[in-house]
Enzyme design. Structure first.
Site, PDB file in Angstrom:
ATOM      1  N   ASP A   1     -24.856  34.436  13.401  1.00  0.00           N
ATOM      2  CA  ASP A   1     -25.958  35.346  13.711  1.00  0.00           C
ATOM      3  C   ASP A   1     -26.515  34.963  15.076  1.00  0.00           C
ATOM      4  O   ASP A   1     -27.414  34.135  15.201  1.00  0.00           O
ATOM      5  CB  ASP A   1     -27.033  35.235  12.626  1.00  0.00           C
ATOM      6  N   TYR A   2     -25.964  35.599  16.118  1.00  0.00           N
ATOM      7  CA  TYR A   2     -26.325  35.245  17.490  1.00  0.00           C
ATOM      8  C   TYR A   2     -27.685  35.824  17.890  1.00  0.00           C
ATOM      9  O   TYR A   2     -28.109  36.864  17.367  1.00  0.00           O
ATOM     10  CB  TYR A   2     -25.261  35.746  18.451  1.00  0.00           C
TER      11      TYR A   2
ATOM     12  N   HIS B   1      -0.314  49.159  22.385  1.00  0.00           N
ATOM     13  CA  HIS B   1      -0.722  47.977  23.148  1.00  0.00           C
ATOM     14  C   HIS B   1      -0.332  46.712  22.382  1.00  0.00           C
ATOM     15  O   HIS B   1      -1.156  45.823  22.162  1.00  0.00           O
ATOM     16  CB  HIS B   1      -2.215  47.989  23.447  1.00  0.00           C
TER      17      HIS B   1
ATOM     18  N   ASN C   1       1.679  57.112  24.881  1.00  0.00           N
ATOM     19  CA  ASN C   1       1.632  57.372  26.319  1.00  0.00           C
ATOM     20  C   ASN C   1       2.854  58.158  26.780  1.00  0.00           C
ATOM     21  O   ASN C   1       2.756  59.030  27.646  1.00  0.00           O
ATOM     22  CB  ASN C   1       1.528  56.056  27.094  1.00  0.00           C
TER      23      ASN C   1
ATOM     24  N   TYR D   1      -4.629  55.634  19.621  1.00  0.00           N
ATOM     25  CA  TYR D   1      -3.377  56.116  20.200  1.00  0.00           C
ATOM     26  C   TYR D   1      -2.561  56.897  19.169  1.00  0.00           C
ATOM     27  O   TYR D   1      -1.790  57.792  19.530  1.00  0.00           O
ATOM     28  CB  TYR D   1      -2.576  54.944  20.751  1.00  0.00           C
TER      29      TYR D   1
ATOM     30  N   GLU E   1      -8.956  45.564  20.584  1.00  0.00           N
ATOM     31  CA  GLU E   1      -9.011  45.244  22.002  1.00  0.00           C
ATOM     32  C   GLU E   1     -10.293  45.687  22.697  1.00  0.00           C
ATOM     33  O   GLU E   1     -10.940  46.648  22.299  1.00  0.00           O
ATOM     34  CB  GLU E   1      -7.830  45.873  22.728  1.00  0.00           C
TER      35      GLU E   1
ATOM     36  N   ARG F   1     -10.652  50.631  20.406  1.00  0.00           N
ATOM     37  CA  ARG F   1     -11.757  50.485  21.354  1.00  0.00           C
ATOM     38  C   ARG F   1     -12.499  51.801  21.558  1.00  0.00           C
ATOM     39  O   ARG F   1     -13.618  51.821  22.100  1.00  0.00           O
ATOM     40  CB  ARG F   1     -11.242  49.946  22.695  1.00  0.00           C
TER      41      ARG F   1
END
Length: 701
Positions: free
Chosen positions: A425-426, A235, A185, A244, A380, A298
């Site tokens: 296993d949802y 982060h 950043n 990043y 994240e 992410r």
């Protein structure tokens, strides 16, 4: 500024003066000219480099066609009706920059177009008047001032430049307080400081820009930035090599490219850090022209996020690092697609002990593993991106040959079946949803591995989401052996270990050789040395980008997916798995594969061990102190560790050892090997500090 023409005119007017007087006058005028030119440097040099760089890879016809549509939809006040200025993101500033690019290019049909010039002025004035803000600070403090600066730099080379009042007001709008010590950043913000410094020819701003552009080019143990193992944090202690770290790499290369040859050039010691990161970490995560999904953070939830597009950056590196020109040239050829993904790939194996990331490269394939520990943060979720990435740091395995195996497949992924992971296993996406933004720490400490730079073994003591398992990966040349043991859960769902989930390409073949099941798909073979409940799906899956990232499209997508997994059932209490991944083989090749080279010696909660007969090596994960006895060898350790012996049966074996938990100062190892006359007892002193978790080696005789 006194130009050469003016010097000539003044010299002619002094023709009646005596020769000595004329000579003195000419010297004076030349000195004034050079002084004026010097005052414009290095600003003009840097501006011209940035201007040229902004026009790299521009396709004039496509650009002018796109601009024509934007001009049709531009309101009289300089705004666009299809843009929400209360939540402005990349547009309209991207559109304005595109218009400025076309306006200054002689090769573009809109070059010096009067209507286009008016649109540029109106749209910039409208932006200035509206002064849009975004809830995400990144747009306000990084993208907006960068985009404004780029448009102003482009227009500086226009025959008809922007009104001075408008340009000055926009330059003031670029001013932000620079956040130092913030890794990528910081370099992102310093880049628009560089733009502003050159536009205003302000030395203090240029001094600040150069300082903070290069501030992140340093080894920062445990802080955000480049780590001692060559990985990258952002982060907090989160692996961010090509998220990043990509921003860091791009900005640092650009800065070094723009400032080369000036008093602000990147110092040699920092140049070495940058080149090492690019050569030995960042570029190795690109297979062909696609990133390993394990290094995108992410950003994995963004469309085209695995497309690297870094060829232009790599070409710049040669200007300040010609010593490695052959390496950079080969990288550009692979990234651009002018050479195959295996072109000049050298075998390597890197265990990034700071980040829980393992990268195994062979000409035939790339295989990586991402894990999290109590020393690091899990991948994240943030800004409503990576909504379903809950299991990404739980041993996710990226397996690439062409490079494009996973590209843009994520919207239709079944996110509780990420390749390599063992999880519940949802029945729906809720189970894979990350509930909290940013900074979730890992839950287990025994995470890491050992490496000699070419081979190695990695382990992950999984304890997350009511699932426990000891997972290990043993890396060789032709194959990677994947073992799991101690799989336990009292959850309501079936517990599964996913082997792969990728684009369905061609047929899926399966069969048995000596009672061992094998499966092949898309030139990758999978072998199952023991009975297992293997399940395969090769049908269409549906989803949308919005499902994983609320900044992306809600349009429904449907893609054919190859998915293969092991079903351990409900409430497993000590389930195990074994599978071998053999990239580069179809069904006929797999039948000829010499399976006898691999011996799985142990796969228990105490120890996992694999011997490779052909390579004459042994790799072991000791989860506790213990001994391994097999075929004339006896190996004993007094502490948990990962251990690797090469030249196992020779008179000169080599021992490599590391502590995944990063707690031990020394480990005592006792070895009785076939090639050694007597038992060897070694007190292995382990590194500490930033090197804690790194591999140490010992030669035996």
């Amino acid at each position: 500024m006194v130009t050469i023409n003016k010097i000539t005119d003044l010299t002619r007017s002094a023709s009646k003066m005596n020769g000595f007087s004329v000579f003195i006058l000419i010297l004076f005028l030349i000195a004034v000219s050079f002084r004026a030119k010097a005052q414009n440097e290095p600003y003009n040099t840097i501006l011209s480099r940035i201007n040229a760089d902004l026009q790299t890879f521009v396709k004039d016809k496509a650009l002018s066609d796109e601009i024509a549509n934007h001009l049709k939809n531009l309101n009289t006040d300089g705004s666009w009706a299809d843009i929400n200025y209360n939540d402005a993101q990349y547009d309209p500033l991207k559109r304005i920059k595109d218009m400025a690019t076309a306006y200054i290019r002689p090769s573009n049909k809109l070059y010096q177009n009067t209507e286009l010039y008016g649109a540029i002025v109106k749209s910039l004035q409208n932006w200035l008047d509206k002064n849009p803000k975004n809830k995400n600070w990144w747009y306000n403090d990084i993208f907006y001032p960068q985009a404004i600066g780029q448009s102003l730099i482009l227009m500086r080379s226009a025959k008809t430049q922007l009104p001075a009042g408008l340009e000055n007001a926009l330059i003031k709008r670029m001013i932000r307080k620079l956040k130092t010590g913030d890794g990528a950043n910081t370099s992102d913000e310093a880049l628009h400081f560089l733009y502003r410094a050159c536009l205003t020819q302000n030395k203090a701003t240029l001094d600040s820009a150069a300082k903070y552009l290069f501030e992140p080019v340093a080894i920062t143990d445990g802080k955000e930035g480049v780590q001692a193992d060559g990985s990258y944090y952002q982060h907090g202690k989160q692996q961010a090599i090509a998220s990043y770290g990509r921003v860091f790499a791009g900005n640092s290369v650009n800065a070094a490219f723009y400032l080369r040859g000036t008093e602000y050039a990147l110092p040699k010691d920092q140049m070495a850090i940058l080149v090492n990161y690019l050569k030995n970490t960042f570029l190795k995560t690109i297979r062909g022209s696609f990133y390993d999904f394990n290094v995108r953070g992410r950003g994995i939830s963004r469309k085209d996020s695995l497309s690297s597009g870094m060829g232009g950056m790599v070409n710049k590196i040669k200007f300040f690092d010609p010593e490695n020109a052959a390496y950079w040239d080969a990288s550009v050829k692979r990234i651009s697609g002018t050479a195959a993904p295996d072109y000049k790939i050298e075998p390597s194996h890197t265990q990034f002990w700071k980040s829980g990331y393992t990268l195994h490269l062979r000409p035939q394939y790339t295989f990586s593993v991402q894990t999290a520990s109590t020393r690091t943060l899990r991948t994240e979720r943030g800004n409503n991106e990576n909504i379903l990435g809950k299991f990404l740091p739980d041993g996710a395995t990226n397996i690439q040959r062409s490079g494009s195996e996973y590209a843009n497949l994520m919207p239709v992924w079944e996110w509780d079946k990420i390749p390599g992971t063992t999880s519940r296993d949802y029945p729906d996406d809720n189970g894979a949803t990350i509930k909290s933004d940013w900074g979730i720490p890992g839950t287990t400490k025994f995470v890491g591995g050992v490496s000699d730079g070419r081979y190695g073994v990695s382990c992950y003591d999984l304890n997350y989401d009511s699932v426990q398992a000891k997972k290990a990966w043993f890396f060789f040349d032709k194959e990677v052996v994947c073992l799991g043991t101690g799989i336990k859960s009292n959850a309501n769902e079936n517990i599964t270990t996913t082997i792969n989930q990728t684009w369905l390409r061609g047929s899926v073949a399966q069969g048995k050789i000596k009672n061992e099941l094998w499966v092949t798909h898309d030139s990758i073979g999978y072998i199952f040395p023991q009975d297992a409940n293997v399940e395969i799906s090769n049908k269409a899956q549906t989803g949308s980008w919005y499902r994983i990232n609320h900044f992306q499209s809600k349009s429904g997508l449907k893609h054919d997916v190859f998915k293969i997994w092991l079903n351990h059932g409900k409430n497993p209490q000590n389930a195990v798995y074994q599978y071998i991944v053999v990239p580069g083989l179809d069904a006929s090749g797999l039948k000829k594969y010499n399976r006898a080279m691999i011996r799985i010696l142990k796969n228990t909660a105490e120890m996992q061990a694999v011997q490779h007969i052909g390579l004459d090596m042994l790799q072991v994960v000791f989860y506790q102190a213990g001994s391994l006895s097999a075929d004339g060898l006896l190996l004993t350790v007094d502490q948990p560790c990962t251990l690797y012996i090469k030249n196992l049966n020779s008179k000169n074996p080599a021992l490599y050892i590391a502590d995944p938990a990063q707690e031990q100062k020394n480990i005592n190892v006792s070895l009785k090997l076939p090639g050694l006359a007597k038992t060897q007892n070694i007190n292995c002193n382990l590194p500490g500090g930033a090197q804690s978790g790194a591999t140490v080696n010992f030669n035996l005789k």
